[in-house]
Design an enzyme around this catalytic site. Sequence first.
Site, PDB file in Angstrom:
ATOM      1  N   ASP A  60      -2.164 -13.089   5.481  1.00 13.42           N
ATOM      2  CA  ASP A  60      -3.158 -12.500   6.377  1.00 13.42           C
ATOM      3  C   ASP A  60      -4.409 -13.374   6.326  1.00 13.42           C
ATOM      4  O   ASP A  60      -4.463 -14.348   5.594  1.00 13.42           O
ATOM      5  CB  ASP A  60      -3.433 -11.031   6.007  1.00 13.42           C
ATOM      6  CG  ASP A  60      -4.040 -10.898   4.621  1.00 13.42           C
ATOM      7  OD1 ASP A  60      -4.398 -11.916   4.011  1.00 13.42           O
ATOM      8  OD2 ASP A  60      -4.151  -9.748   4.149  1.00 13.42           O
ATOM      9  N   SER A  61      -5.420 -13.029   7.098  1.00  7.78           N
ATOM     10  CA  SER A  61      -6.591 -13.898   7.201  1.00  7.78           C
ATOM     11  C   SER A  61      -7.701 -13.496   6.245  1.00  7.78           C
ATOM     12  O   SER A  61      -8.690 -14.198   6.105  1.00  7.78           O
ATOM     13  CB  SER A  61      -7.137 -13.841   8.619  1.00  7.78           C
ATOM     14  OG  SER A  61      -7.598 -12.520   8.873  1.00  7.78           O
ATOM     15  N   GLY A  62      -7.558 -12.348   5.617  1.00  6.76           N
ATOM     16  CA  GLY A  62      -8.634 -11.815   4.793  1.00  6.76           C
ATOM     17  C   GLY A  62      -9.535 -10.862   5.557  1.00  6.76           C
ATOM     18  O   GLY A  62     -10.309 -10.111   4.969  1.00  6.76           O
ATOM     19  N   GLY A  63      -9.438 -10.886   6.884  1.00 10.40           N
ATOM     20  CA  GLY A  63     -10.314 -10.053   7.713  1.00 10.40           C
ATOM     21  C   GLY A  63     -10.172  -8.569   7.411  1.00 10.40           C
ATOM     22  O   GLY A  63     -11.168  -7.854   7.278  1.00 10.40           O
ATOM     23  N   PHE A  64      -8.927  -8.117   7.272  1.00  9.46           N
ATOM     24  CA  PHE A  64      -8.722  -6.692   7.040  1.00  9.46           C
ATOM     25  C   PHE A  64      -9.383  -6.251   5.728  1.00  9.46           C
ATOM     26  O   PHE A  64     -10.048  -5.218   5.676  1.00  9.46           O
ATOM     27  CB  PHE A  64      -7.227  -6.342   7.035  1.00  9.46           C
ATOM     28  CG  PHE A  64      -6.979  -4.877   6.805  1.00  9.46           C
ATOM     29  CD1 PHE A  64      -7.178  -3.968   7.829  1.00  9.46           C
ATOM     30  CD2 PHE A  64      -6.592  -4.405   5.564  1.00  9.46           C
ATOM     31  CE1 PHE A  64      -6.982  -2.608   7.623  1.00  9.46           C
ATOM     32  CE2 PHE A  64      -6.402  -3.050   5.348  1.00  9.46           C
ATOM     33  CZ  PHE A  64      -6.596  -2.157   6.376  1.00  9.46           C
ATOM     34  N   ASP A 115      -9.970 -11.834  12.201  1.00  9.82           N
ATOM     35  CA  ASP A 115     -10.370 -10.909  13.260  1.00  9.82           C
ATOM     36  C   ASP A 115     -11.435  -9.974  12.726  1.00  9.82           C
ATOM     37  O   ASP A 115     -11.603  -9.843  11.515  1.00  9.82           O
ATOM     38  CB  ASP A 115      -9.161 -10.094  13.768  1.00  9.82           C
ATOM     39  CG  ASP A 115      -8.447  -9.332  12.662  1.00  9.82           C
ATOM     40  OD1 ASP A 115      -8.594  -9.724  11.482  1.00  9.82           O
ATOM     41  OD2 ASP A 115      -7.736  -8.359  12.961  1.00  9.82           O
ATOM     42  N   GLN A 157      -7.436  -6.663  19.068  1.00 14.83           N
ATOM     43  CA  GLN A 157      -8.249  -5.524  18.616  1.00 14.83           C
ATOM     44  C   GLN A 157      -8.467  -4.573  19.800  1.00 14.83           C
ATOM     45  O   GLN A 157      -7.763  -4.657  20.791  1.00 14.83           O
ATOM     46  CB  GLN A 157      -9.578  -6.029  18.038  1.00 14.83           C
ATOM     47  CG  GLN A 157      -9.431  -6.678  16.656  1.00 14.83           C
ATOM     48  CD  GLN A 157      -9.030  -5.670  15.582  1.00 14.83           C
ATOM     49  OE1 GLN A 157      -9.334  -4.481  15.668  1.00 14.83           O
ATOM     50  NE2 GLN A 157      -8.317  -6.134  14.572  1.00 14.83           N
ATOM     51  N   GLY A 184      -6.043  -3.556  13.966  1.00 12.55           N
ATOM     52  CA  GLY A 184      -7.023  -2.505  14.184  1.00 12.55           C
ATOM     53  C   GLY A 184      -6.437  -1.156  14.533  1.00 12.55           C
ATOM     54  O   GLY A 184      -7.133  -0.297  15.071  1.00 12.55           O
ATOM     55  N   ASP A 234       4.282  -4.817   8.084  1.00 12.46           N
ATOM     56  CA  ASP A 234       4.085  -4.894   6.640  1.00 12.46           C
ATOM     57  C   ASP A 234       3.373  -3.628   6.212  1.00 12.46           C
ATOM     58  O   ASP A 234       2.691  -2.989   7.005  1.00 12.46           O
ATOM     59  CB  ASP A 234       3.167  -6.068   6.271  1.00 12.46           C
ATOM     60  CG  ASP A 234       1.729  -5.777   6.648  1.00 12.46           C
ATOM     61  OD1 ASP A 234       1.402  -5.885   7.836  1.00 12.46           O
ATOM     62  OD2 ASP A 234       0.936  -5.377   5.772  1.00 12.46           O
ATOM     63  N   CYS A 272      22.071   5.195  -1.101  1.00 14.70           N
ATOM     64  CA  CYS A 272      21.398   3.938  -1.448  1.00 14.70           C
ATOM     65  C   CYS A 272      22.166   3.211  -2.547  1.00 14.70           C
ATOM     66  O   CYS A 272      22.703   3.834  -3.459  1.00 14.70           O
ATOM     67  CB  CYS A 272      19.981   4.250  -1.918  1.00 14.70           C
ATOM     68  SG  CYS A 272      19.017   2.796  -2.336  1.00 14.70           S
ATOM     69  N   CYS A 274      20.734   0.602  -4.305  1.00 16.35           N
ATOM     70  CA  CYS A 274      19.760  -0.225  -5.036  1.00 16.35           C
ATOM     71  C   CYS A 274      20.033  -0.128  -6.539  1.00 16.35           C
ATOM     72  O   CYS A 274      20.769   0.740  -6.994  1.00 16.35           O
ATOM     73  CB  CYS A 274      18.338   0.238  -4.713  1.00 16.35           C
ATOM     74  SG  CYS A 274      17.801   1.668  -5.665  1.00 16.35           S
ATOM     75  N   CYS A 277      19.491   3.475  -7.867  1.00 14.87           N
ATOM     76  CA  CYS A 277      20.461   4.509  -7.468  1.00 14.87           C
ATOM     77  C   CYS A 277      21.863   4.223  -7.985  1.00 14.87           C
ATOM     78  O   CYS A 277      22.673   5.131  -8.151  1.00 14.87           O
ATOM     79  CB  CYS A 277      20.465   4.644  -5.950  1.00 14.87           C
ATOM     80  SG  CYS A 277      18.915   5.281  -5.307  1.00 14.87           S
ATOM     81  N   HIS A 303      13.808   0.806  -5.434  1.00 11.27           N
ATOM     82  CA  HIS A 303      14.424   1.749  -4.498  1.00 11.27           C
ATOM     83  C   HIS A 303      13.655   1.818  -3.178  1.00 11.27           C
ATOM     84  O   HIS A 303      14.250   1.745  -2.095  1.00 11.27           O
ATOM     85  CB  HIS A 303      14.531   3.141  -5.114  1.00 11.27           C
ATOM     86  CG  HIS A 303      14.889   4.168  -4.098  1.00 11.27           C
ATOM     87  ND1 HIS A 303      16.187   4.311  -3.630  1.00 11.27           N
ATOM     88  CD2 HIS A 303      14.121   5.028  -3.375  1.00 11.27           C
ATOM     89  CE1 HIS A 303      16.188   5.235  -2.673  1.00 11.27           C
ATOM     90  NE2 HIS A 303      14.954   5.683  -2.511  1.00 11.27           N
TER      91      HIS A 303
END
Length: 336
Positions: A60-64, A115, A157, A184, A234, A272, A274, A277, A303
């Site tokens: 990511d850009s760090g903006g969030f 952003d 945005q 956003g 994500d 499942c 995994c 499980c 899991h």
Amino acid sequence: MPVGTKGSVKSLHPDEVRELGAEILLGNTYHLHFRPGDELIRDLGGLHRFMGWEQPILTDSGGFQVFSLRDTIARVDDDGVTFRNVYDGHATRFTPELAAQIQANLGSDIAMCLDQVPPAGVPRSRLEEAVRRTTAWAERQRRASRAEGQLRFGITQGGIDPELRRRSTEEIAALDFDGNAIGGLAIGEDRDAMFETTDWSTALLPAGKPRYFMGIGDPEGILEVIEAGVDMFDCVLPTRTARTGSALTREGRLNLRNARFARDERPLDENCSCPACARFTRAYIRHLVNQSELLGLRLLSLHNLRFTCDLARGAREAIETGGFAAYKRDFLERLQ
Ligand SMILES: [Zn+2]
């Protein structure tokens, strides 16, 4: 994309993450810039080598992070944003050029544009300012250099405001990035309005390029945005939920701290396969969680990530055979 905030998907070995079905990880520019430092990571061969993950990484850009830690922001202007970083409190300035430089140093496969992410419910004038800056910053970052072979995605945005979201989407799409993200949203606005905005704004993004919804990870939300035409998403939800002692299952969320699991010999989810499980009971995992045993958090993380990867894989297969609507309906019916 499982989230590897600080260069690791918390408590998991990269081989385990790969075996769960994850093909790409998200790394956080903000955190890696401050600790251990993106130049150090560059000097040690880049983020893939540093964290032992050979598959793709999106940063990511760090903006969030900057804009969600609102109390730390000192100033936002057309050039960039100044804030006190959470590690040592020093004033730091992020610009589109620096976001490009950090991600070039990390050597990720997909870099995101910086952003401006306003909180949900701000006055329209502030939303409009964020849209204008996000486009101007995207134009600047587009001209900055990047790592060899690195793809770059723009971010839209505009919140749930129809006119501003449309303007942002058209402006970002016109910049012809390798892929486009819807930013956003999922930050506290009305959920139905969020899905509706996603639905129509996705259609304005080029179909031949990946569309990425930033920050959604609950099963219902994932299915809704996939139906709207989103390809990537994500969220920290699967791993964060694990750390609070809860399991995501096809019947809904289980809080393993609950006494009703004390003698429950079933796996977390009957369907499942995994590592949790395949071998362990709810009773055992409840015991581990209640005693704060590290294995409990690991098993729940394994899991929950497998559950989410399976959900996405099932959706992809259903799309390929034309059965997505039925897949979504069946999944949501069982979840109620
Ligand atoms: Zn499982």
